[in-house]
Design a protein around this motif. Structure first.
Motif, PDB file in Angstrom:
ATOM      1  N   PRO A 134      42.824  14.882  69.447  1.00 21.10           N
ATOM      2  CA  PRO A 134      42.986  14.798  68.028  1.00 21.10           C
ATOM      3  C   PRO A 134      41.905  14.234  67.357  1.00 21.10           C
ATOM      4  O   PRO A 134      41.733  14.323  65.972  1.00 21.10           O
ATOM      5  CB  PRO A 134      44.331  14.335  67.916  1.00 21.10           C
ATOM      6  CG  PRO A 134      44.366  13.365  69.036  1.00 21.10           C
ATOM      7  CD  PRO A 134      43.854  14.269  70.221  1.00 21.10           C
ATOM      8  N   ALA A 135      41.157  13.321  67.990  1.00 21.56           N
ATOM      9  CA  ALA A 135      40.022  12.484  67.094  1.00 21.56           C
ATOM     10  C   ALA A 135      38.831  13.266  67.211  1.00 21.56           C
ATOM     11  O   ALA A 135      37.918  12.871  66.422  1.00 21.56           O
ATOM     12  CB  ALA A 135      39.902  11.264  67.889  1.00 21.56           C
ATOM     13  N   CYS A 136      38.593  14.209  67.853  1.00 26.15           N
ATOM     14  CA  CYS A 136      37.329  15.035  67.709  1.00 26.15           C
ATOM     15  C   CYS A 136      37.457  16.235  66.901  1.00 26.15           C
ATOM     16  O   CYS A 136      38.357  16.801  66.583  1.00 26.15           O
ATOM     17  CB  CYS A 136      37.100  15.614  69.136  1.00 26.15           C
ATOM     18  SG  CYS A 136      36.950  14.475  70.435  1.00 26.15           S
ATOM     19  N   THR A 137      36.167  16.305  66.373  1.00 30.17           N
ATOM     20  CA  THR A 137      35.767  17.516  65.546  1.00 30.17           C
ATOM     21  C   THR A 137      35.506  18.898  66.320  1.00 30.17           C
ATOM     22  O   THR A 137      34.768  18.843  67.249  1.00 30.17           O
ATOM     23  CB  THR A 137      34.649  17.301  64.539  1.00 30.17           C
ATOM     24  OG1 THR A 137      34.766  16.045  63.606  1.00 30.17           O
ATOM     25  CG2 THR A 137      34.274  18.227  63.533  1.00 30.17           C
ATOM     26  N   ILE A 138      36.287  19.976  66.051  1.00 30.05           N
ATOM     27  CA  ILE A 138      36.248  21.271  66.618  1.00 30.05           C
ATOM     28  C   ILE A 138      35.449  22.176  65.711  1.00 30.05           C
ATOM     29  O   ILE A 138      35.537  22.192  64.597  1.00 30.05           O
ATOM     30  CB  ILE A 138      37.481  21.726  67.127  1.00 30.05           C
ATOM     31  CG1 ILE A 138      38.280  20.916  67.878  1.00 30.05           C
ATOM     32  CG2 ILE A 138      37.103  23.212  67.816  1.00 30.05           C
ATOM     33  CD1 ILE A 138      37.736  20.511  69.217  1.00 30.05           C
ATOM     34  N   ARG A 139      34.246  22.867  66.499  1.00 29.07           N
ATOM     35  CA  ARG A 139      33.278  23.493  65.609  1.00 29.07           C
ATOM     36  C   ARG A 139      33.070  24.707  66.550  1.00 29.07           C
ATOM     37  O   ARG A 139      32.477  24.797  67.511  1.00 29.07           O
ATOM     38  CB  ARG A 139      32.147  22.911  65.516  1.00 29.07           C
ATOM     39  CG  ARG A 139      30.834  23.881  64.507  1.00 29.07           C
ATOM     40  CD  ARG A 139      29.916  22.716  63.939  1.00 29.07           C
ATOM     41  NE  ARG A 139      29.152  21.962  65.100  1.00 29.07           N
ATOM     42  CZ  ARG A 139      28.207  22.440  65.683  1.00 29.07           C
ATOM     43  NH1 ARG A 139      27.762  23.751  65.500  1.00 29.07           N
ATOM     44  NH2 ARG A 139      27.648  21.733  66.848  1.00 29.07           N
ATOM     45  N   GLU A 140      33.484  26.032  65.802  1.00 27.97           N
ATOM     46  CA  GLU A 140      33.207  27.393  66.560  1.00 27.97           C
ATOM     47  C   GLU A 140      32.029  27.607  66.741  1.00 27.97           C
ATOM     48  O   GLU A 140      31.116  27.485  65.925  1.00 27.97           O
ATOM     49  CB  GLU A 140      34.056  28.357  65.654  1.00 27.97           C
ATOM     50  CG  GLU A 140      34.324  29.650  66.450  1.00 27.97           C
ATOM     51  CD  GLU A 140      35.303  29.812  67.536  1.00 27.97           C
ATOM     52  OE1 GLU A 140      35.044  30.393  68.463  1.00 27.97           O
ATOM     53  OE2 GLU A 140      36.490  29.230  67.304  1.00 27.97           O
ATOM     54  N   VAL A 141      31.563  28.267  67.787  1.00 33.48           N
ATOM     55  CA  VAL A 141      30.271  28.690  68.289  1.00 33.48           C
ATOM     56  C   VAL A 141      30.251  30.060  68.223  1.00 33.48           C
ATOM     57  O   VAL A 141      29.720  30.901  67.426  1.00 33.48           O
ATOM     58  CB  VAL A 141      29.762  28.149  69.541  1.00 33.48           C
ATOM     59  CG1 VAL A 141      28.555  28.529  69.896  1.00 33.48           C
ATOM     60  CG2 VAL A 141      29.729  26.484  69.606  1.00 33.48           C
ATOM     61  N   ASP A 142      31.037  30.978  69.257  1.00 36.36           N
ATOM     62  CA  ASP A 142      31.246  32.382  69.338  1.00 36.36           C
ATOM     63  C   ASP A 142      32.275  32.594  69.954  1.00 36.36           C
ATOM     64  O   ASP A 142      33.074  31.861  70.104  1.00 36.36           O
ATOM     65  CB  ASP A 142      29.793  32.701  69.897  1.00 36.36           C
ATOM     66  CG  ASP A 142      29.649  32.078  71.335  1.00 36.36           C
ATOM     67  OD1 ASP A 142      30.525  31.833  71.965  1.00 36.36           O
ATOM     68  OD2 ASP A 142      28.319  32.067  71.696  1.00 36.36           O
ATOM     69  N   THR A 143      32.450  33.741  70.717  1.00 37.04           N
ATOM     70  CA  THR A 143      33.653  34.122  71.347  1.00 37.04           C
ATOM     71  C   THR A 143      33.733  33.543  72.542  1.00 37.04           C
ATOM     72  O   THR A 143      34.816  33.696  73.422  1.00 37.04           O
ATOM     73  CB  THR A 143      33.646  35.793  71.411  1.00 37.04           C
ATOM     74  OG1 THR A 143      32.422  36.011  72.121  1.00 37.04           O
ATOM     75  CG2 THR A 143      33.541  36.360  70.163  1.00 37.04           C
TER      76      THR A 143
END
Length: 432
Positions: free
Chosen positions: A282-291
């Protein structure tokens, strides 16, 4: 120890209390004791209902149509048998034979399934390729792959006739290809997987309009239309029914994601694993890259999924995760992958593991040499046909203290009378 429910039961309030107590004890046991895995989270499927209910454009378009829930591999096998029968109908006096498998590049005998063509018709080598009318980024298209042309010696082709089967919501169109129309190479993958044939419809057009344009293109080329067959064709229905008698379709009948093909299921499992990763961090930032994955803070996370399946030749249940890119000599010196998460889609639920980047890794023939692609394979004991027993053995391998794999979460399923993918049932209380 079996993770999660193997047998399907209808829970009563008193059983919920017992399960809470049982899971508390199990969690304590998992968190202590030598060589026993740490506790993992048991998460309600209701929490991921939107993800599990989501359907791609393709899945929505083909929903409820014959063959739509088969994997591409099984559907291709059905089309191969269907096309051969139609070829026999078009050539009633011809002699049809099984292909001669020949030899691999290393001199070993090929298996029948690895032959360079699919059948012989009066000595003519016939190859069948099939494709589903599918939605790309902004258009519908048909995309045939694995067309292996002998580019080094065109005078010695691997086959003589190339037949194409177009699986569409309207029905199946069969063509004889002229070995020229829209045939193109596929970069460094050509020598491994062959050439491709892709025919696109107009941008953002609905599928009926796009299909008409694609058919017009094919009819205006050197290709020959051999026939059109409805999805309710008796022979096609018979082949589909026979395929449903296998272990895998019966085992998954009525469960979440069982009503879609492997591509749509893979997309759902990717999104589900990412959602679980957010819950666990929960403390981490999630950033989409690709599929293939996403960034969790500065850590690159890749995700692969696989279905528990029955291997007819090996006579065992197992999982195979494809397309794992590890460092490879002369291909890539390093990889940005920090974590590799695996989603195990089983009849009792979805297990999510963090892989140790070592366990079960094996090469994929020439694909490994040219692309650096590997696979992860975990198999149950041979000749054990009970998937429950096999799954216990497979999970035991993943949980063994001889490797660094770790179970992170489990999302359980349970069967219900009248159950559908839009009616997920809470099988276990969530364990925080």
């Amino acid at each position: 120890m079996t993770r999660g429910p193997i047998h399907s039961v209808r829970l009563q309030p008193c059983k919920v209390a017992l399960l809470l107590a049982a899971w508390f004890v199990v969690t304590c046991l998992f968190a202590s004791g030598p060589g026993v895995p740490l506790a993992f989270k048991v998460l309600s499927p209701w929490r991921f209902k939107e993800i599990l209910d989501h359907r791609t454009v393709n899945a929505k378009t083909y929903k409820g149509l014959p063959l739509a829930d088969f994997s591409e591999k099984v559907r291709g096998t059905i089309f191969k048998s269907f096309a051969r029968q139609q070829d026999q109908n078009l050539n009633p006096g011809a002699a049809f034979q099984e292909p001669k498998a020949g030899l691999c590049v290393n001199g070993q005998q090929r298996s029948q399934g690895m032959a360079e063509y699919d059948w012989l018709r009066d000595g003519v080598r016939v190859q069948l390729k099939s494709s589903q009318l599918a939605w790309g980024r902004d258009h519908w298209c048909v995309h045939f792959t694995g067309v292996k042309i002998n580019r080094e010696n065109p005078d010695l082709p691997y086959f003589d006739d190339l037949l194409l089967a177009l699986y569409t919501p309207r029905g199946i169109y069969m063509y004889r290809h002229d070995l020229k129309f829209h045939l193109s190479t596929n970069g460094i993958r050509t020598d491994i997987g062959g050439c491709k044939i892709q025919v696109n419809g107009p941008s953002r057009a609905p599928w009926p309009e796009a299909l008409d344009v694609i058919l017009e293109k094919m009819d205006g080329s050197g290709c020959t239309c051999l026939g059109f067959f409805t999805l309710g064709d008796a022979m096609l229905s018979e082949l589909a029914l026979e395929s449903r008698k296998g272990k895998v379709p019966q085992t998954y009948l009525g469960l979440p994601l069982a009503d879609v093909g492997s591509a749509a299921r893979g997309k759902c499992l990717h999104d589900l694993v990412k959602a679980v990763d957010i819950i666990l961090n929960p403390a981490c930032t999630i950033r989409e890259v690709d599929t293939r994955g996403w960034f969790r803070g500065q850590c690159m996370v890749e995700c692969r999924s696989a279905q528990l399946y029955w291997h007819k030749t090996k006579r065992s249940w197992g999982f195979i995760f494809y397309g794992i890119e590890f460092p490879a000599s002369d291909i890539r010196e390093s990889t940005s992958m920090g974590d590799l998460l695996l989603a195990l889609y089983t009849p009792c639920g979805i297990y999510i593991y963090r892989h140790d980047l070592q366990f079960g890794i094996s090469a994929v023939g020439v694909a490994t040499e040219a692309l650096g692609h590997n696979k992860i394979e975990v198999a149950g004991p041979r000749h054990v046909e009970d998937w429950q027993v096999a799954l216990v053995a497979i999970l035991g391998k993943l949980d063994a203290n001889t490797n660094g794999c770790q179970c992170l979460a489990f999302i359980p399923f349970r069967r219900m009378e009248g159950w559908s993918s839009n009616d997920l049932a809470l099988a276990e209380p969530e364990q925080e």
